[in-house]
Write a protein that holds these residues in place. Sequence first.
Motif, mmCIF file in Angstrom:
data_model
loop_
_atom_site.group_PDB
_atom_site.id
_atom_site.type_symbol
_atom_site.label_atom_id
_atom_site.label_comp_id
_atom_site.label_asym_id
_atom_site.label_seq_id
_atom_site.Cartn_x
_atom_site.Cartn_y
_atom_site.Cartn_z
ATOM 1 N N THR A 1 5.814 3.293 -5.912
ATOM 2 C CA THR A 1 7.139 3.290 -6.539
ATOM 3 C C THR A 1 7.889 4.606 -6.317
ATOM 4 O O THR A 1 9.095 4.662 -6.537
ATOM 5 N N ASP A 2 7.186 5.660 -5.890
ATOM 6 C CA ASP A 2 7.845 6.941 -5.618
ATOM 7 C C ASP A 2 8.376 7.031 -4.189
ATOM 8 O O ASP A 2 9.050 7.994 -3.835
ATOM 9 N N CYS A 3 8.081 6.023 -3.377
ATOM 10 C CA CYS A 3 8.515 6.012 -1.982
ATOM 11 C C CYS A 3 10.036 5.902 -1.910
ATOM 12 O O CYS A 3 10.644 5.122 -2.638
ATOM 13 N N ASP A 4 10.650 6.677 -1.031
ATOM 14 C CA ASP A 4 12.099 6.602 -0.793
ATOM 15 C C ASP A 4 12.324 6.538 0.714
ATOM 16 O O ASP A 4 12.355 7.567 1.384
ATOM 17 N N LEU A 5 12.493 5.326 1.238
ATOM 18 C CA LEU A 5 12.692 5.160 2.677
ATOM 19 C C LEU A 5 13.985 5.803 3.170
ATOM 20 O O LEU A 5 14.121 6.072 4.359
ATOM 21 N N ARG A 6 14.939 6.055 2.277
ATOM 22 C CA ARG A 6 16.173 6.737 2.677
ATOM 23 C C ARG A 6 15.894 8.193 3.035
ATOM 24 O O ARG A 6 16.606 8.790 3.838
ATOM 25 N N ALA A 7 14.836 8.756 2.435
ATOM 26 C CA ALA A 7 14.498 10.162 2.672
ATOM 27 C C ALA A 7 13.546 10.348 3.851
ATOM 28 O O ALA A 7 13.401 11.447 4.354
ATOM 29 N N GLY A 8 12.891 9.262 4.269
ATOM 30 C CA GLY A 8 11.955 9.376 5.391
ATOM 31 C C GLY A 8 10.837 8.366 5.278
ATOM 32 O O GLY A 8 10.871 7.461 4.448
ATOM 33 N N ALA A 9 9.842 8.550 6.114
ATOM 34 C CA ALA A 9 8.716 7.615 6.173
ATOM 35 C C ALA A 9 7.929 7.629 4.873
ATOM 36 O O ALA A 9 7.834 8.654 4.197
ATOM 37 N N CYS A 10 7.371 6.474 4.539
ATOM 38 C CA CYS A 10 6.487 6.343 3.385
ATOM 39 C C CYS A 10 5.106 5.949 3.892
ATOM 40 O O CYS A 10 4.980 5.277 4.916
ATOM 41 N N ARG A 11 4.078 6.383 3.165
ATOM 42 C CA ARG A 11 2.706 6.116 3.567
ATOM 43 C C ARG A 11 1.978 5.346 2.484
ATOM 44 O O ARG A 11 2.310 5.451 1.307
ATOM 45 N N SER A 12 0.952 4.608 2.911
ATOM 46 C CA SER A 12 0.143 3.859 1.963
ATOM 47 C C SER A 12 -1.247 3.672 2.542
ATOM 48 O O SER A 12 -1.432 3.643 3.766
ATOM 49 N N ASP A 13 -2.238 3.553 1.655
ATOM 50 C CA ASP A 13 -3.602 3.260 2.066
ATOM 51 C C ASP A 13 -3.763 1.753 2.153
ATOM 52 O O ASP A 13 -3.336 1.016 1.261
ATOM 53 N N LEU A 14 -4.385 1.299 3.238
ATOM 54 C CA LEU A 14 -4.604 -0.128 3.445
ATOM 55 C C LEU A 14 -5.918 -0.558 2.802
ATOM 56 O O LEU A 14 -6.880 0.221 2.779
ATOM 57 N N PRO A 15 -5.976 -1.790 2.305
ATOM 58 C CA PRO A 15 -7.235 -2.280 1.742
ATOM 59 C C PRO A 15 -8.310 -2.364 2.827
ATOM 60 O O PRO A 15 -8.032 -2.757 3.950
ATOM 61 N N GLY A 16 -9.511 -1.911 2.505
ATOM 62 C CA GLY A 16 -10.596 -1.924 3.484
ATOM 63 C C GLY A 16 -10.618 -0.690 4.367
ATOM 64 O O GLY A 16 -11.429 -0.589 5.274
ATOM 65 N N GLY A 17 -9.681 0.238 4.157
ATOM 66 C CA GLY A 17 -9.639 1.479 4.923
ATOM 67 C C GLY A 17 -8.488 1.526 5.904
ATOM 68 O O GLY A 17 -7.968 0.504 6.330
ATOM 69 N N GLY A 18 -8.080 2.719 6.212
ATOM 70 C CA GLY A 18 -6.955 2.934 7.117
ATOM 71 C C GLY A 18 -5.690 3.259 6.354
ATOM 72 O O GLY A 18 -5.612 3.103 5.132
ATOM 73 N N GLN A 19 -4.705 3.738 7.090
ATOM 74 C CA GLN A 19 -3.426 4.115 6.494
ATOM 75 C C GLN A 19 -2.276 3.573 7.323
ATOM 76 O O GLN A 19 -2.421 3.320 8.523
#
Length: 166
Positions: free
Chosen positions: A43-61
């Motif tokens: 919920t803190d992600c702001d795509l207007r400010a730049g890329a957003c990151r997240s952890d994928l289920p089972g590993g990886g980003q």
Amino acid sequence: MAKTTTLLWAIAGVLFLALAGVAAYKALPILNPEVGGMAPLDTDCDLRAGACRSDLPGGGQISFAIKTPGIPLVKPLDLEVRLSGVEASKVEVDFVGIGMNMGFNRPRLDARGDGVFAGTGMLPVCVRVAMEWEARVLITSPRGLLAAPFRFITVKDGVVLPGGER
């Protein structure tokens, strides 16, 4: 003669319903794919400010960016996904209107190498002054279909929201 015409219309109606049923059955997995794992929404992600990151289920980003400034409506958007720790044979971005059905809008991104996928998408016109969207990145991988949601808001040209956001 009237009985024959009625019978032909009835047969045509049954055939139409059968054809519509088969079409709906075939289209359902395309419109609503079965997701094997969903990344948490940041919920803190702001795509207007730049890329957003997240952890994928089972590993990886995953890193997702809409590189076009301001995220305009009805104009080409440069999209980029960067994956690490997961292989992908296909990456798509499913744009979903929050609280309003905006139709099917799922551009497929091209593999650029080293886990980078890029392409162009476009958001449809919206009657609202401000619209909340979810860009659901769909990753086809050996682990199945993975999804990562990213939310953002679009604002009509020339409108300034309280707080100065455009």
